[in-house]
Design a protein around this motif. Structure first.
Motif, PDB file in Angstrom:
ATOM      1  N   THR A 237      -6.850   3.097  -1.638  1.00  0.00           N
ATOM      2  CA  THR A 237      -7.813   1.742  -1.271  1.00  0.00           C
ATOM      3  C   THR A 237      -8.728   1.354   0.405  1.00  0.00           C
ATOM      4  OG1 THR A 237      -6.679   0.733  -0.335  1.00  0.00           O
ATOM      5  CG2 THR A 237      -6.769   0.190  -2.869  1.00  0.00           C
TER       6      THR A 237
ATOM      7  N   GLU B 103       0.806  -1.464  -0.222  1.00  0.00           N
ATOM      8  CA  GLU B 103       0.179   0.042   0.215  1.00  0.00           C
ATOM      9  C   GLU B 103       1.050   1.335  -0.204  1.00  0.00           C
ATOM     10  OE1 GLU B 103      -3.178   0.488  -0.171  1.00  0.00           O
ATOM     11  OE2 GLU B 103      -3.693  -1.632  -0.349  1.00  0.00           O
TER      12      GLU B 103
ATOM     13  N   HIS C 279      -3.843   6.355  -6.175  1.00  0.00           N
ATOM     14  CA  HIS C 279      -4.160   5.253  -5.695  1.00  0.00           C
ATOM     15  C   HIS C 279      -4.914   5.440  -4.473  1.00  0.00           C
ATOM     16  CE1 HIS C 279      -3.086   0.720  -4.328  1.00  0.00           C
ATOM     17  NE2 HIS C 279      -2.869   1.675  -3.435  1.00  0.00           N
TER      18      HIS C 279
END
Length: 70
Positions: free
Chosen positions: A29, A9, A27
């Motif tokens: 999440t 991550e 990015h």
């Protein structure tokens, strides 16, 4: 969260300049949002940020001892 997932991550975090004062974080999440919050960098959960806001978050990260990519 397993250490390998944390590493993936953090390595995937990136942002792209849309213009001279607006950045989009590419990015995102649930895990990256959780990590940002756990590190006291909850602003990284925003999709778009101004240059001033990005610099403020990075300064906060440096003060916390979080290294940056070179």
């Amino acid at each position: 969260m397993p250490a390998a997932r944390i590493r993936r991550e953090l390595e995937a975090l990136s942002c792209t300049s849309l213009d001279s004062n607006l950045w989009v974080f590419d990015h995102r999440t649930d895990e990256s949002d959780q990590l940002a919050a756990a590190m006291g960098l909850g602003d990284l959960r925003k999709k778009f940020m101004s240059t001033r806001d990005v610099k403020a978050v990075f300064a906060k990260a440096r003060k916390a001892g979080i290294p940056h990519k070179k």
